[in-house]
Design a protein around this motif. Structure first.
Motif, PDB file in Angstrom:
ATOM      1  N   THR A 183       0.821  -1.244   0.013  1.00 12.53           N
ATOM      2  CA  THR A 183       0.168  -0.013   0.005  1.00 12.53           C
ATOM      3  C   THR A 183       0.881   1.247   0.016  1.00 12.53           C
ATOM      4  O   THR A 183       0.343   2.435   0.073  1.00 12.53           O
ATOM      5  CB  THR A 183      -0.959   0.066   1.108  1.00 12.53           C
ATOM      6  OG1 THR A 183      -0.163  -0.102   2.416  1.00 12.53           O
ATOM      7  CG2 THR A 183      -2.128  -1.127   1.379  1.00 12.53           C
ATOM      8  N   ALA A 184       2.137   1.250   0.118  1.00 16.55           N
ATOM      9  CA  ALA A 184       3.198   2.169  -0.026  1.00 16.55           C
ATOM     10  C   ALA A 184       2.992   3.078   1.136  1.00 16.55           C
ATOM     11  O   ALA A 184       2.759   4.460   1.284  1.00 16.55           O
ATOM     12  CB  ALA A 184       2.882   3.113  -1.398  1.00 16.55           C
ATOM     13  N   THR A 185       2.722   2.438   2.272  1.00 14.12           N
ATOM     14  CA  THR A 185       2.784   3.146   3.616  1.00 14.12           C
ATOM     15  C   THR A 185       3.753   2.914   4.623  1.00 14.12           C
ATOM     16  O   THR A 185       4.550   2.013   4.335  1.00 14.12           O
ATOM     17  CB  THR A 185       1.380   2.802   4.288  1.00 14.12           C
ATOM     18  OG1 THR A 185       1.135   1.414   4.498  1.00 14.12           O
ATOM     19  CG2 THR A 185       0.021   3.212   3.383  1.00 14.12           C
ATOM     20  N   GLN A 186       3.596   3.465   5.992  1.00  9.11           N
ATOM     21  CA  GLN A 186       4.610   3.048   6.849  1.00  9.11           C
ATOM     22  C   GLN A 186       4.306   1.763   7.570  1.00  9.11           C
ATOM     23  O   GLN A 186       3.317   1.268   7.665  1.00  9.11           O
ATOM     24  CB  GLN A 186       4.475   4.027   7.846  1.00  9.11           C
ATOM     25  CG  GLN A 186       4.916   5.444   7.457  1.00  9.11           C
ATOM     26  CD  GLN A 186       6.469   5.850   6.970  1.00  9.11           C
ATOM     27  OE1 GLN A 186       7.151   5.531   7.674  1.00  9.11           O
ATOM     28  NE2 GLN A 186       6.325   6.287   5.598  1.00  9.11           N
ATOM     29  N   PRO A 187       5.559   1.096   7.833  1.00  8.62           N
ATOM     30  CA  PRO A 187       5.138  -0.457   8.554  1.00  8.62           C
ATOM     31  C   PRO A 187       4.589  -0.152   9.903  1.00  8.62           C
ATOM     32  O   PRO A 187       3.674  -1.005  10.422  1.00  8.62           O
ATOM     33  CB  PRO A 187       6.766  -0.917   8.548  1.00  8.62           C
ATOM     34  CG  PRO A 187       7.503   0.207   8.378  1.00  8.62           C
ATOM     35  CD  PRO A 187       6.935   1.373   7.697  1.00  8.62           C
ATOM     36  N   VAL A 188       5.051   0.753  10.641  1.00 13.34           N
ATOM     37  CA  VAL A 188       4.382   0.970  11.991  1.00 13.34           C
ATOM     38  C   VAL A 188       2.885   1.614  11.859  1.00 13.34           C
ATOM     39  O   VAL A 188       2.887   2.458  11.172  1.00 13.34           O
ATOM     40  CB  VAL A 188       5.349   1.939  12.849  1.00 13.34           C
ATOM     41  CG1 VAL A 188       4.620   2.077  14.370  1.00 13.34           C
ATOM     42  CG2 VAL A 188       6.466   1.096  13.024  1.00 13.34           C
TER      43      VAL A 188
END
Length: 238
Positions: A183-188
């Motif tokens: 989703t091209a987002t942050q892992p946390v």
């Protein structure tokens, strides 16, 4: 005025460091990370300019079977060999030039990195990612076969109800790099409003759990999903 890192609450500072480590290790480097079973519903959440196809997430040569192509977790989350789980997870992190896996692999390696006291090899200068004694759990979405998923939960409140993420506490974080890459987002992921809060991620959870619907199994009976703690670790234990 935006807050500087030093002004963030302690747990947000800690998870900023975790987020940065994942993105800059083999777990997150562009061109070094591949996904064995990308979900179309997640791929479509990425911005168009960052979106990949299912085939685009596969490692070149993924159909071959020699050692190293592709590999998958040798330990199930319920394993009693917790030291072996962590040792093998760290080997995958530090010895592989590229990371290829399913959600199980991502949860396995992330969890191992979070609980170790000491990194070796190319990450030997990396300090422990979490304070000693922090609760770290491998969590799953269980129930309907096609929705099954694994991820890592950090600092869940002791009185939090396993199947209700809204009770997991204000300092609880989820790490789902398998989801984040697609989703091209942050892992946390923070589960309440904050710097790491991801509206789309929480909406995906809400749509999936319980997500009651008719099963594809021969019985055709209604099934629903639930969150389940698969195994618990303590940071600094290994």
């Amino acid at each position: 005025m935006s807050e500087g890192k030093s002004e963030l609450p302690p747990w947000q500072q800690i998870m900023e460091g975790v987020n940065s480590f994942i993105l800059n290790s083999v777990l997150g480097r562009e061109g070094s990370v591949f996904i064995g079973n990308a979900w179309q519903v997640l791929l479509e959440k990425a911005p168009i300019e960052k979106r990949k196809t299912r085939e685009g997430w596969k490692q070149p040569g993924w159909q071959q079977t020699p050692a190293g192509l592709p590999d998958s977790c040798r330990y199930m989350p319920e394993t009693t060999d917790r030291q072996g789980y962590v040792t093998s997870g760290l080997e995958k992190l530090t010895r592989n030039p590229a990371f290829f896996g399913v959600c199980n692999d991502f949860a396995w390696v992330v969890t191992s990195a979070l609980v170790t006291r000491r990194f070796t090899g190319k990450y030997s200068k990396q300090a422990a990612l979490l304070p000693s004694g922090t609760r770290v759990e491998v969590f799953g979405i269980t129930g309907i076969h096609q929705d099954k998923h694994l991820f890592t939960v950090v600092n869940r409140a002791r009185d939090g109800e396993e199947n209700d993420y809204k009770t997991w506490g204000p300092d609880c974080y989820v790490i789902d790099q398998w989801y984040a890459l697609q989703t091209a987002t942050q892992p946390v992921k923070f589960l309440v409003e904050g710097p790491f809060y991801d509206t789309e991620f929480v909406a995906w959870w809400d749509a999936t759990v319980p997500g009651t619907r008719i099963s594809n199994a021969p019985s055709g009976k209604p099934q629903s999903n639930s969150f389940k703690a698969m195994n618990e670790f303590v940071a600094g234990e290994f």
